[in-house]
Write a protein that holds these residues in place. Structure first.
Motif, PDB file in Angstrom:
ATOM      1  N   ARG A 328      38.775  39.832  35.001  1.00 33.70           N
ATOM      2  CA  ARG A 328      37.881  40.747  34.277  1.00 33.70           C
ATOM      3  C   ARG A 328      37.418  41.880  35.188  1.00 33.70           C
ATOM      4  O   ARG A 328      37.393  43.054  34.790  1.00 33.70           O
ATOM      5  CB  ARG A 328      36.681  39.964  33.754  1.00 33.70           C
ATOM      6  N   ALA A 339      45.222  49.163  26.023  1.00 30.05           N
ATOM      7  CA  ALA A 339      45.603  47.771  26.240  1.00 30.05           C
ATOM      8  C   ALA A 339      47.114  47.580  26.200  1.00 30.05           C
ATOM      9  O   ALA A 339      47.643  46.643  26.802  1.00 30.05           O
ATOM     10  CB  ALA A 339      44.936  46.866  25.204  1.00 30.05           C
ATOM     11  N   PRO A 344      50.120  41.766  28.535  1.00 31.35           N
ATOM     12  CA  PRO A 344      49.308  41.162  27.478  1.00 31.35           C
ATOM     13  C   PRO A 344      48.609  39.878  27.914  1.00 31.35           C
ATOM     14  O   PRO A 344      47.457  39.626  27.531  1.00 31.35           O
ATOM     15  CB  PRO A 344      50.325  40.873  26.357  1.00 31.35           C
ATOM     16  N   GLY A 345      49.281  39.053  28.712  1.00 29.28           N
ATOM     17  CA  GLY A 345      48.662  37.815  29.161  1.00 29.28           C
ATOM     18  C   GLY A 345      47.459  38.065  30.044  1.00 29.28           C
ATOM     19  O   GLY A 345      46.434  37.377  29.934  1.00 29.28           O
ATOM     20  N   TYR A 347      45.586  40.764  29.993  1.00 30.90           N
ATOM     21  CA  TYR A 347      44.537  41.318  29.141  1.00 30.90           C
ATOM     22  C   TYR A 347      43.833  40.208  28.359  1.00 30.90           C
ATOM     23  O   TYR A 347      42.604  40.156  28.299  1.00 30.90           O
ATOM     24  CB  TYR A 347      45.131  42.349  28.182  1.00 30.90           C
ATOM     25  N   GLN A 348      44.617  39.317  27.785  1.00 38.62           N
ATOM     26  CA  GLN A 348      44.031  38.222  27.005  1.00 38.62           C
ATOM     27  C   GLN A 348      43.157  37.333  27.874  1.00 38.62           C
ATOM     28  O   GLN A 348      42.071  36.906  27.461  1.00 38.62           O
ATOM     29  CB  GLN A 348      45.145  37.397  26.358  1.00 38.62           C
ATOM     30  N   MET A 349      43.626  37.040  29.074  1.00 41.67           N
ATOM     31  CA  MET A 349      42.859  36.182  29.966  1.00 41.67           C
ATOM     32  C   MET A 349      41.547  36.854  30.367  1.00 41.67           C
ATOM     33  O   MET A 349      40.477  36.228  30.329  1.00 41.67           O
ATOM     34  CB  MET A 349      43.677  35.827  31.205  1.00 41.67           C
ATOM     35  N   GLU A 351      39.884  39.079  28.815  1.00 41.63           N
ATOM     36  CA  GLU A 351      38.975  39.192  27.670  1.00 41.63           C
ATOM     37  C   GLU A 351      38.122  37.936  27.509  1.00 41.63           C
ATOM     38  O   GLU A 351      37.005  38.003  26.975  1.00 41.63           O
ATOM     39  CB  GLU A 351      39.766  39.461  26.391  1.00 41.63           C
ATOM     40  N   GLN A 352      38.633  36.794  27.957  1.00 41.72           N
ATOM     41  CA  GLN A 352      37.849  35.557  27.857  1.00 41.72           C
ATOM     42  C   GLN A 352      36.527  35.676  28.593  1.00 41.72           C
ATOM     43  O   GLN A 352      35.527  35.047  28.203  1.00 41.72           O
ATOM     44  CB  GLN A 352      38.637  34.382  28.444  1.00 41.72           C
ATOM     45  N   ARG A 354      34.665  38.398  29.090  1.00 48.87           N
ATOM     46  CA  ARG A 354      33.854  39.571  28.760  1.00 48.87           C
ATOM     47  C   ARG A 354      32.391  39.203  28.520  1.00 48.87           C
ATOM     48  O   ARG A 354      31.481  39.929  28.916  1.00 48.87           O
ATOM     49  CB  ARG A 354      34.429  40.293  27.536  1.00 48.87           C
ATOM     50  N   SER A 409      49.104  26.292  27.951  1.00 45.82           N
ATOM     51  CA  SER A 409      48.645  27.564  27.401  1.00 45.82           C
ATOM     52  C   SER A 409      48.678  28.711  28.399  1.00 45.82           C
ATOM     53  O   SER A 409      48.793  29.870  27.991  1.00 45.82           O
ATOM     54  CB  SER A 409      47.220  27.420  26.848  1.00 45.82           C
ATOM     55  N   ARG A 410      48.557  28.438  29.695  1.00 42.21           N
ATOM     56  CA  ARG A 410      48.548  29.462  30.725  1.00 42.21           C
ATOM     57  C   ARG A 410      49.204  28.903  31.976  1.00 42.21           C
ATOM     58  O   ARG A 410      49.254  27.699  32.203  1.00 42.21           O
ATOM     59  CB  ARG A 410      47.114  29.890  31.076  1.00 42.21           C
TER      60      ARG A 410
END
Length: 472
Positions: A328, A339, A344-345, A347-349, A351-352, A354, A409-410
């Motif tokens: 972050r 974005a 994408p991965g 960015y998604q991570m 965002e968790q 935020r 998942s990751r």
């Protein structure tokens, strides 16, 4: 011995197979020149780039200029260091004066760096020859190597599979003989996993032994260290990179135990056997090969004692609070961006985190301290070493974050033998441990107490002497 005609280093000139000590002995005798060696290493770099996409920059002119200067020093009998003229690479995540360091991202400033990072400055002062920059995923966020900026990096043992990451380009360069010394970074396994996946030797040193500046947004889980084909080269490179630098406040003021060329055997050593990662699973073939490695240690006189990771049910969450908060922070440093221009991965991570609460983050910092204290105690009172697989799984499809049908998942979840030792900051080294039935490398991870980097390297050198057929 491994047949080099059937390994990633096949086709390499003999001088690309030499250790740093063998090279500099030849430089001193005049039987080899740094210019000759650099030219061959550049050819190997081009081969690594063509087949595996390992580099973001290959600096032919700059490398040859550095090599000519090293040659003149050796001819005059005034080398800058015992490794003057040895070819090296730098991961595209560490500042190098005059080079555009992009962190594997299209969103970073392409302006060339004004100064070297402390580790690079030490390498330059030792007379190392910089061949180029190696690939990384965007901001080094994951344990495979692909990004929008430079594409997919592939494993030289089988180009259909990943070399791991985030120091994947460095691992490929090492395995293919494109230089002897390779600077990598490790925030959750990024030196040890690609070393394991490509059959080389990589050490995550004790945190703070190698200075880092600017500070990593991922904080004090992030380490800088050497990746080489052989442990003795990792030892020589770490000696160059280590030391106090006032720019790195996180190093603290205490002096680390000096690196020393120790000789160690497993006889009489208490070695903790770490079989179960706190997340993910262990490939059955990895587990079987690890048992063979344990049998070798036992035969050599080690006392093997089963080891359970302390706070195992909390470790993944603790690491996620550190790593995802760092992601972050790294994206916040970019300011406004589309974005669609970022992995994408990642960015998604990011965002968790935020809306995460600072108080929860501090709680996890304190949990980390409690875990680290338990790990320090284990390696001060109960064990001389811990051992584990270098990676819980074998290399899988290039360009994918997860093995097919893994149910994970990751990437963090399959890196369970790595990130716990980033949290505890202890030295840990991945060394080759044979080949799988599919012809991909197995690995052994050696861990010791904070400051005991020489102890890790010494056991790794013993392992290499006992198993020369495992090493390129």
């Amino acid at each position: 011995m491994l047949d080099v005609k059937k390994t990633p280093i096949s086709g390499a000139d003999d001088c690309c197979l030499l250790t740093s000590a063998e090279l500099t002995k030849a430089y001193a005798a005049g039987s080899l020149s740094p210019v000759e060696v650099t030219a061959k290493a550049l050819e190997r770099a081009e081969a690594a780039q063509e087949s595996c996409n390992a580099f973001t920059l290959i600096d032919h002119d700059g490398a040859l200029e550095m090599a000519r200067a090293a040659e003149a020093r050796w001819q005059a009998g005034t080398p800058l260091s015992p490794v003057d003229g040895v070819p090296a690479t730098i991961k595209d995540i560490v500042s190098i004066k005059g080079w555009s360091v992009r962190y594997g991202s299209t969103l970073t400033d392409p302006t060339p760096c004004a100064a070297d990072a402390p580790s690079v400055a030490r390498m330059r002062a030792a007379g190392l020859v910089f061949l180029g920059m190696t690939t990384t995923p965007e901001f080094g966020w994951k344990a495979i190597t692909d990004c929008l900026y430079s594409g997919i990096t592939r494993n030289p043992w089988n180009t259909d599979v990943t070399p791991g990451g985030s120091s994947g380009g460095a691992a490929v360069a090492a395995a293919m003989g494109a230089g002897v010394f390779h600077l990598g970074s490790d925030g959750g396994g990024s030196i040890r996993i690609p070393s394991a996946f490509t059959g080389i030797s990589g050490i995550k040193p004790t945190f703070g032994r190698v200075p880092a500046y600017p500070a990593s947004p991922f904080g004090t889980v992030a380490h800088i260290g050497p990746m080489c084909r052989r442990p003795e080269d990792a030892e020589a490179m770490l000696a160059v990179m280590s030391g106090r630098d006032l720019a790195d406040w996180f190093q603290g003021a205490a002096e680390f135990p000096a690196l020393s060329a120790q000789e160690v055997t497993p006889k009489g050593k208490k070695i903790g056997v770490w079989r179960t990662p706190p997340s993910g699973y262990v490939d059955p073939e990895v587990a079987a090969q690890f048992d063979k490695s344990l049998a070798d240690l036992a035969e050599a006189g080690a006392e093997l004692i089963e080891f359970e990771l302390p706070m195992a049910d909390q470790i993944l969450d603790i690491f996620n609070w550190h790593w995802i908060s760092g992601a972050r922070r790294r994206l916040d440093m970019l300011g406004e961006f589309d974005a669609g221009q970022i992995d994408p991965g990642l960015y998604q991570m990011a965002e968790q985190a935020r809306d995460w609460r600072v108080s929860d983050y501090i709680a996890n910092v304190n949990l980390r301290a409690a875990y680290g204290s338990e790990m320090d105690r284990a390696l001060a009172e109960d064990f001389d070493y811990l051992v584990a697989p270098g990676a819980a799984i074998l290399p899988f499809t290039a360009g994918e974050e997860l093995p097919e049908d893994s149910g994970l998942s990751r990437w963090i979840e399959w890196a369970g033998f790595s990130y716990p030792i980033n949290l505890s900051q202890q030295p840990a080294m991945s060394v080759p441990a044979g080949l799988s039935t599919g012809g991909l490398p197995h690995s052994l991870q050696i861990i010791a107490g904070r400051g005991a980097d020489s102890q890790v390297l010494a056991l790794a050198k013993w392992w290499a002497a006992r198993h020369p057929d495992y090493f390129l």
